[in-house]
Design an enzyme around this catalytic site. Structure first.
Site, PDB file in Angstrom:
ATOM      1  N   ASP A  49     -13.685  33.869  33.795  1.00 30.15           N
ATOM      2  CA  ASP A  49     -13.922  33.431  32.415  1.00 30.15           C
ATOM      3  C   ASP A  49     -15.079  34.071  31.793  1.00 30.15           C
ATOM      4  O   ASP A  49     -15.882  35.044  32.230  1.00 30.15           O
ATOM      5  CB  ASP A  49     -14.421  31.981  32.549  1.00 30.15           C
ATOM      6  CG  ASP A  49     -14.294  31.461  31.084  1.00 30.15           C
ATOM      7  OD1 ASP A  49     -13.280  30.744  30.827  1.00 30.15           O
ATOM      8  OD2 ASP A  49     -15.317  31.319  30.590  1.00 30.15           O
ATOM      9  N   ASP A 108      -4.454  31.544  30.077  1.00 32.54           N
ATOM     10  CA  ASP A 108      -4.360  30.378  29.303  1.00 32.54           C
ATOM     11  C   ASP A 108      -5.532  30.897  28.229  1.00 32.54           C
ATOM     12  O   ASP A 108      -6.845  30.370  28.385  1.00 32.54           O
ATOM     13  CB  ASP A 108      -5.054  28.928  29.981  1.00 32.54           C
ATOM     14  CG  ASP A 108      -5.116  27.773  29.211  1.00 32.54           C
ATOM     15  OD1 ASP A 108      -4.565  27.898  27.953  1.00 32.54           O
ATOM     16  OD2 ASP A 108      -5.472  26.719  29.534  1.00 32.54           O
ATOM     17  N   CYS A 155      -2.535  26.658  23.799  1.00 34.68           N
ATOM     18  CA  CYS A 155      -2.583  25.151  23.162  1.00 34.68           C
ATOM     19  C   CYS A 155      -2.368  25.299  21.757  1.00 34.68           C
ATOM     20  O   CYS A 155      -3.218  24.684  21.021  1.00 34.68           O
ATOM     21  CB  CYS A 155      -3.852  24.295  23.368  1.00 34.68           C
ATOM     22  SG  CYS A 155      -3.594  22.793  23.435  1.00 34.68           S
TER      23      CYS A 155
END
Length: 449
Positions: free
Chosen positions: A282, A328, A381
């Site tokens: 990350d 993602d 998303c």
């Protein structure tokens, strides 16, 4: 007398408008300070907050037409909140008498010492009430669609079609239920029965998109329930499908490239089992610290703080032979409009363009960590073409100079029927179809050289 529900809702709306707080967090904080509140009042406060934010543009336009200057000019966020809550109740809530909505709004504004604004609110809200009584209530679907910024309506129509775009913007329930993700080793039906027993005031149902999902309503803080962090974690149902779409198999080596706090890492580690390995990366080291402290920390083998776009941080330390990589990616977040309606007013078309460039850079560099013939799944998303098909097309047609080539490839995961067609290389999740947040997922085969 001003109801507690309206006082709470007004405070939340004022915070959202004046400090750019997220409605969900602000509402949870307010309701947490009123733990003994009647559930019906808590439900009304929730309805008013989300309802106003979803239909704000339409409500303001309607009220503005009733003012002498054609403009809804209110002196404070609190006054604005009470006026728009009353307008929302008059237009869309059968269970709230119009006169009560008007009286509470006017009383709340006058209690702040603003008699002039109270009189102004009284006049326009009574006009609105008379108009609704004469002509009938407007369509909530049309109001939600009309309230979205023009750029977003246009993008959704290009991405989904006109009717689907309207259905997307008005999809319910609002807010959506909380999702739990059950471990492979656990019996979902048995856990539903157990949770119903220990929390009879809540509702617990099987999800329809993820075979692991339990959907929860009215259970309060689920962290107090048995099984949390071991048998199940809190995870939105669509996010579960995204992780499952990677198709991770027992014994494989997998990288969760944009792991955040690690919910997908946890699920992926469950999929590959102890014979396999899952690493997490990350941009933010502090998120990885929280990941290691939480349930995902028991499944993640190694963590890497990496800026994929800039190829900095621990980029060179990340292995280059993963069987599968999940990206993602950061995105506009318009897939979360049901739970974060304020996003529609905070994002711009320029944001979407900037984020799509970031997504492309992240995927290209993360792909260098996949072995030849391995798989990469890209997810956002968002349901906008600019962050979906257009990103995919650039990834497969442009030479990034990384020594890695991306080819569209069928999603290998065995997902539930109706989510991905046979042989399809991408799919969308839509709130008005699957009941999840909105997502786009694309699959790639990675070739080296």
């Amino acid at each position: 007398m001003i109801s507690e529900a309206r006082i709470i809702a007004a405070r939340v709306l004022a915070r959202v408008w004046s400090t750019e707080a997220f409605a969900a967090a602000a509402l949870d904080a307010e309701l947490g300070r009123h733990a003994g509140m009647d559930p019906r009042d808590a439900g009304l406060a929730t309805e008013l907050v989300y309802g106003v934010l979803r239909t704000e543009g339409a409500l303001v336009a309607r009220l503005s037409a009733m003012t002498p200057k054609g403009k809804l000019d209110l002196p404070s966020p609190i006054a604005r909140a009470h006026v728009l809550m009353a307008a929302y109740a008059i237009c869309f809530l059968d269970r709230v008498p119009a006169f009560a909505a008007v009286n509470e709004a006017v009383g709340a504004i006058r209690s702040e010492g603003d008699t002039r604004t109270g009189s102004f609110a009284n006049a326009i809200l009574r006009k609105l009430s008379a108009e609704i009584e004469a002509k009938g209530r407007p369509s909530l679907t049309e109001a939600a669609s009309a309230s979205a910024p023009g750029w977003l309506r246009g993008s959704l129509r290009r991405s989904l079609g006109r009717s689907a775009a309207e259905a997307y913007l008005s999809a319910g329930p609002v807010p959506p239920p909380l999702g739990l993700s059950v471990s492979l080793a656990e019996d979902r039906a048995a856990w539903i029965a157990r949770l119903r027993q220990v929390c009879p005031d809540g509702t617990f149902e099987e999800g329809q998109a993820s075979p692991r999902a339990i959907l929860v309503r009215g259970a309060g803080d689920v962290r107090r329930l048995p099984g949390v962090g071991t048998a199940w974690i809190v995870q939105e149902e669509g996010a579960q499908v995204v992780a499952l779409a990677l198709g991770a198999k027992r014994g494989e080596r997998v990288l969760d490239a944009c792991a955040g706090r690690g919910n997908k890492t946890w699920l992926l580690a469950d999929e590959v089992g102890p014979e396999g390995a899952v690493d997490a990366a990350d941009l933010y080291a502090q998120k990885l610290d929280r990941l290691k402290e939480g349930p995902a920390g028991r499944g993640a083998r190694k963590t890497y703080a990496v800026d994929w776009a800039a190829r900095t941080g621990a980029f060179e330390e990340v292995p280059r032979d993963y069987d599968r990589v999940l990206v993602d990616a950061p995105c506009s977040g318009v897939g979360t409009l049901r739970r974060r309606p304020e996003i529609a007013l905070r994002r711009t078309a320029d944001d979407v363009k900037r984020l799509s460039e970031l997504q492309i850079a992240i995927v290209r560099n993360a792909a260098t960590r996949v072995k030849d013939g391995g798989r990469l799944v890209f997810a956002v998303c968002s349901v906008l073409r600019e962050e979906a098909e257009e990103v995919v097309e650039r990834l497969v047609t442009e030479d990034a100079g990384t020594g890695v080539r991306l080819e569209k490839a069928p999603i290998e995961a065995e997902l539930l029927p109706g989510i991905v067609g046979e042989g399809a290389a991408s799919f969308r999740l839509l709130p008005h179809v699957q009941g999840t947040d909105g997502y786009f997922v694309g699959g790639f085969l990675v070739r080296r050289g």
